[in-house]
Design a protein around this motif. Structure first.
Motif, PDB file in Angstrom:
ATOM      1  N   PHE A 152       1.771  -0.543  14.690  1.00 54.45           N
ATOM      2  CA  PHE A 152       0.654  -1.391  15.114  1.00 54.45           C
ATOM      3  C   PHE A 152       0.604  -1.507  16.639  1.00 54.45           C
ATOM      4  CE2 PHE A 152      -2.269  -4.909  14.971  1.00 54.45           C
ATOM      5  CZ  PHE A 152      -1.886  -5.743  16.004  1.00 54.45           C
TER       6      PHE A 152
ATOM      7  N   TYR B  52      -3.367   2.198  15.567  1.00 51.31           N
ATOM      8  CA  TYR B  52      -1.959   2.509  15.341  1.00 51.31           C
ATOM      9  C   TYR B  52      -1.548   3.686  16.215  1.00 51.31           C
ATOM     10  CZ  TYR B  52      -1.828  -0.388  11.125  1.00 51.31           C
ATOM     11  OH  TYR B  52      -1.863  -1.444  10.248  1.00 51.31           O
TER      12      TYR B  52
ATOM     13  N   GLY C 142       7.499  12.196  13.549  1.00 51.43           N
ATOM     14  CA  GLY C 142       8.567  11.881  12.617  1.00 51.43           C
ATOM     15  C   GLY C 142       8.707  10.422  12.275  1.00 51.43           C
ATOM     16  N   LYS C 143       7.759   9.599  12.716  1.00 49.34           N
ATOM     17  CA  LYS C 143       7.848   8.164  12.449  1.00 49.34           C
ATOM     18  C   LYS C 143       6.597   7.660  11.742  1.00 49.34           C
ATOM     19  CE  LYS C 143      10.917   7.009  16.277  1.00 49.34           C
ATOM     20  NZ  LYS C 143      11.170   6.061  17.402  1.00 49.34           N
ATOM     21  N   GLY C 144       6.695   6.446  11.215  1.00 50.29           N
ATOM     22  CA  GLY C 144       5.531   5.816  10.608  1.00 50.29           C
ATOM     23  C   GLY C 144       4.609   5.246  11.666  1.00 50.29           C
ATOM     24  N   PRO C 145       3.347   4.987  11.299  1.00 45.87           N
ATOM     25  CA  PRO C 145       2.400   4.391  12.246  1.00 45.87           C
ATOM     26  C   PRO C 145       2.867   3.004  12.703  1.00 45.87           C
ATOM     27  CG  PRO C 145       1.243   5.324  10.368  1.00 45.87           C
ATOM     28  CD  PRO C 145       2.698   5.324  10.020  1.00 45.87           C
TER      29      PRO C 145
ATOM     30  N   PHE D 198      -7.452  -0.373   3.786  1.00 53.45           N
ATOM     31  CA  PHE D 198      -7.726   0.129   5.122  1.00 53.45           C
ATOM     32  C   PHE D 198      -8.006   1.627   5.043  1.00 53.45           C
ATOM     33  CE2 PHE D 198      -6.786  -3.308   8.095  1.00 53.45           C
ATOM     34  CZ  PHE D 198      -6.177  -4.221   7.267  1.00 53.45           C
TER      35      PHE D 198
ATOM     36  N   ILE E  20      -1.504  -4.385   8.453  1.00 55.53           N
ATOM     37  CA  ILE E  20      -0.543  -3.747   7.563  1.00 55.53           C
ATOM     38  C   ILE E  20       0.533  -3.071   8.403  1.00 55.53           C
ATOM     39  CG2 ILE E  20      -2.154  -3.520   5.651  1.00 55.53           C
ATOM     40  CD1 ILE E  20      -2.492  -0.606   6.295  1.00 55.53           C
ATOM     41  N   TYR E  21       1.753  -3.216   7.962  1.00 58.69           N
ATOM     42  CA  TYR E  21       2.913  -2.685   8.676  1.00 58.69           C
ATOM     43  C   TYR E  21       3.533  -1.582   7.838  1.00 58.69           C
ATOM     44  CZ  TYR E  21       2.396  -6.769  11.653  1.00 58.69           C
ATOM     45  OH  TYR E  21       1.894  -7.710  12.514  1.00 58.69           O
ATOM     46  N   PHE E  22       3.784  -0.456   8.485  1.00 62.29           N
ATOM     47  CA  PHE E  22       4.254   0.720   7.790  1.00 62.29           C
ATOM     48  C   PHE E  22       5.769   0.878   7.866  1.00 62.29           C
ATOM     49  CE2 PHE E  22       0.541   3.125   6.531  1.00 62.29           C
ATOM     50  CZ  PHE E  22      -0.465   2.553   7.276  1.00 62.29           C
ATOM     51  N   GLY E  23       6.300   1.532   6.828  1.00 60.90           N
ATOM     52  CA  GLY E  23       7.657   2.030   6.897  1.00 60.90           C
ATOM     53  C   GLY E  23       7.678   3.373   7.608  1.00 60.90           C
ATOM     54  N   GLU E  24       8.853   3.982   7.661  1.00 60.87           N
ATOM     55  CA  GLU E  24       8.985   5.259   8.362  1.00 60.87           C
ATOM     56  C   GLU E  24       8.609   6.448   7.481  1.00 60.87           C
ATOM     57  OE1 GLU E  24       9.163   5.333  11.364  1.00 60.87           O
ATOM     58  OE2 GLU E  24      10.418   3.753  12.163  1.00 60.87           O
TER      59      GLU E  24
ATOM     60  N   TYR F 239       0.228   5.299   1.111  1.00 56.15           N
ATOM     61  CA  TYR F 239      -0.633   6.307   1.709  1.00 56.15           C
ATOM     62  C   TYR F 239       0.118   7.636   1.713  1.00 56.15           C
ATOM     63  CZ  TYR F 239      -3.941   2.830   3.574  1.00 56.15           C
ATOM     64  OH  TYR F 239      -4.882   1.836   3.706  1.00 56.15           O
TER      65      TYR F 239
ATOM     66  N   LEU G 290       3.802   7.256   2.855  1.00 58.63           N
ATOM     67  CA  LEU G 290       3.997   6.061   3.674  1.00 58.63           C
ATOM     68  C   LEU G 290       3.683   4.820   2.858  1.00 58.63           C
ATOM     69  CD1 LEU G 290       2.203   7.464   6.813  1.00 58.63           C
ATOM     70  CD2 LEU G 290       4.571   6.701   6.805  1.00 58.63           C
TER      71      LEU G 290
ATOM     72  N   ILE H  21      -7.949  -1.879  13.342  1.00 56.63           N
ATOM     73  CA  ILE H  21      -6.608  -1.805  13.920  1.00 56.63           C
ATOM     74  C   ILE H  21      -6.422  -0.431  14.560  1.00 56.63           C
ATOM     75  CG2 ILE H  21      -4.124  -2.007  13.499  1.00 56.63           C
ATOM     76  CD1 ILE H  21      -4.715  -3.465  10.914  1.00 56.63           C
TER      77      ILE H  21
ATOM     78  N   TYR I   2       0.838  -1.201   0.000  1.00 57.28           N
ATOM     79  CA  TYR I   2       0.000   0.000   0.000  1.00 57.28           C
ATOM     80  C   TYR I   2       0.872   1.250   0.000  1.00 57.28           C
ATOM     81  CZ  TYR I   2      -3.336  -3.305   2.215  1.00 57.28           C
ATOM     82  OH  TYR I   2      -4.142  -4.378   2.525  1.00 57.28           O
TER      83      TYR I   2
END
Lengths: 112, 112
Positions: free
Chosen positions: B46, B36, B41-44, B100, A101-105, A35, A91, B34, A33
């Motif tokens: 979980f 988050y 400064g960071k990604g979401p 999502f 779903i797992y996000f990057g930074e 975003y 993102l 979910i 994904y």
């Protein structure tokens, strides 16, 4: 690495230039994904890839935005002729289909 | 709640108190939710998830409650700590879709 990896982490570009943002998902995750998050805002869906299926591009804001996913793994989000309103955090996230779903930074884009 | 631009809804709590963050979701057909946490400064990141066949799920110091009748989701954080200060987002997945959708977020401030 174990998590979603995005590059560059920060990008400053001049209005009108093209930019490419890269995402390397978690190994084995078939869904990917993109975003967008503007300052102080929620997450805006852009595009979704699932395996070899046609991507869901319904969230792309204009035809200046495009994305591809090569070999079912790495994805590139391209923004052509960037505008100041494109400034945001982009993102990337990945998942096993239908699950968390797992996000990057994120890639922080500033258009000047 | 509704996004009000740069001014996210804010919850301020004293360290050690319990926090409750609420989210109204949009689609009665959503089957997976979910929470988050996003630090500056960071990604979401979980926190916890819940499927629509459940109304409560507990994790470490966190509990998610789901009320499908009124389409409401809440996140309870026990013994809130300064490290819990962040923006919290809820996300819903529509049944039979893999996208999502995210709420606008709530900012949690923990006062020492």
């Amino acid at each position: 690495g174990a998590g979603v990896s995005q590059s560059p982490s920060n990008k400053v570009t001049e209005k009108g230039k093209d930019v490419e943002l890269r995402c390397d998902p978690i190994s084995g995750h078939t869904a990917l994904y993109w975003y967008r998050q503007s300052l102080g805002q929620g997450l805006e869906f852009l595009i979704y890839f699932q395996g070899n299926s046609a991507p869901d591009k319904s969230g792309l804001p204009s035809d200046r935005f495009s994305a591809e996913r090569t070999g079912g793994s790495v994805s590139t989000l391209t923004i052509q002729r960037t505008q100041q309103e494109d400034s945001a955090v982009y993102l990337c996230a990945s998942s096993v289909t239908g699950n968390t779903i797992y996000f990057g930074e994120g890639s922080w884009l500033t258009v000047v | 709640g509704e996004s009000v631009g740069l001014h996210l809804p804010t919850l301020s709590v004293q360290e050690g108190d319990n926090s409750i963050i609420n989210c109204a979701y949009s689609n009665s057909a959503s089957d997976y939710f979910i929470w988050y946490k996003q630090e500056s400064g960071k990604g979401p990141q979980f926190i916890i998830d819940i499927r629509s066949n459940m109304d409560k799920r507990q994790g470490q110091r966190v509990t998610v409650l789901l009320n499908k009748t009124v389409k409401h989701l809440s996140l309870q954080i026990a013994a809130t700590q300064p490290g819990d200060s962040a923006v919290y987002f809820c996300a819903e997945k529509y049944n039979n879709f893999n996208k999502f959708y995210f709420g606008s977020g709530t900012k949690l401030n923990v006062k020492p």
